[in-house]
Design an enzyme around this catalytic site. Structure first.
Site, PDB file in Angstrom:
ATOM      1  CB  CYS A  82     -56.732 -39.941   5.441  1.00 22.83           C
ATOM      2  SG  CYS A  82     -56.574 -38.530   6.498  1.00 22.83           S
ATOM      3  CG  HIS A 188     -60.225 -37.192   2.468  1.00 21.56           C
ATOM      4  ND1 HIS A 188     -60.435 -38.385   3.226  1.00 21.56           N
ATOM      5  CD2 HIS A 188     -59.225 -36.597   3.288  1.00 21.56           C
ATOM      6  CE1 HIS A 188     -60.223 -38.370   4.339  1.00 21.56           C
ATOM      7  NE2 HIS A 188     -59.466 -37.457   4.720  1.00 21.56           N
ATOM      8  CD  GLU A 190     -62.850 -39.608   0.437  1.00 23.49           C
ATOM      9  OE1 GLU A 190     -62.825 -39.322   1.611  1.00 23.49           O
ATOM     10  OE2 GLU A 190     -61.737 -40.337  -0.299  1.00 23.49           O
TER      11      GLU A 190
END
Length: 210
Positions: A82, A188, A190
């Protein structure tokens, strides 16, 4: 050198990145840190960030921290997430205009209502990433896989050879980019379930070579 350092620049998603890496890599305990010595010893470095680029770059301005991050970007495997992607470009329009690291050609712009086919800002939710060229971090990930995005600004890249993924959101923007030993994504991983976790697992095995 050993282990992974997640650089703490005062923005969000640090612990979720650490948990995801620890889950995917047996025995891995990533260090969330702003200690230059810890970053200097790490075999791999993650530059995450969710928030504002001005805050991110201001935190990096600490001389010792900046030197440690520059040294990692110069030769070790680095993953930007990001803001960690946006910071690699020369300049961001966010926060009134912020000079960035200048490692990739282009600048960061804001989604606006003037964009053709413009949509809500921020761009938030699942979207597809078209892989522009092969990379070890794409291994085992289907072209066009969906990843989770949260951002109001996007990278307007100027060199095709630095673009590894593109995404459509009213316009087409760079969603994965890199050069040499560093690779960065706007989404993202994750938060992106199987595809994102596979990317993190690929990063943990990457030696920084193409």
């Amino acid at each position: 050198m050993s282990g992974t350092a997640i650089v703490d620049l005062g923005t969000g998603n640090l612990r979720s990145v650490a948990r995801a890496l620890a889950h995917e890599v047996p025995g891995e305990t990533p260090a969330i840190t702003r200690d230059p010595a810890v970053i200097g010893r790490a075999a791999r470095v993650v530059l995450p960030g969710q928030g504002a680029i001005g805050t991110w770059m201001a935190a990096l301005a600490d001389a010792g921290l900046r030197r440690a991050v520059d040294a990692a970007l110069a030769g070790r495997p680095v993953l930007g997430i990001c803001l960690g992607l946006e910071a690699l470009y020369s300049f961001s329009d966010e926060d009134g205009g912020v000079p960035c690291l200048g490692l990739l050609a282009g600048r960061v712009r804001r989604f606006t209502g003037a964009d053709p086919g413009a949509r809500k800002v921020p761009h938030m939710g699942w979207n597809r990433v078209r892989q522009s060229r092969p990379h070890p971090l794409w291994r085992g990930i289907e072209d066009g896989a969906r990843f989770y995005f949260v951002h109001s600004y996007y990278a307007a890249a100027e060199r095709d050879d630095e673009i590894f993924g593109r995404t459509d959101y009213g316009l087409t923007f760079t969603s994965a980019a890199g050069r040499g030993n560093f690779f960065a994504v706007q989404f993202h991983p994750e938060k992106s379930r199987a595809a994102g976790l596979r990317l993190l697992r690929n990063f943990s095995a990457w030696d920084g070579a193409r």
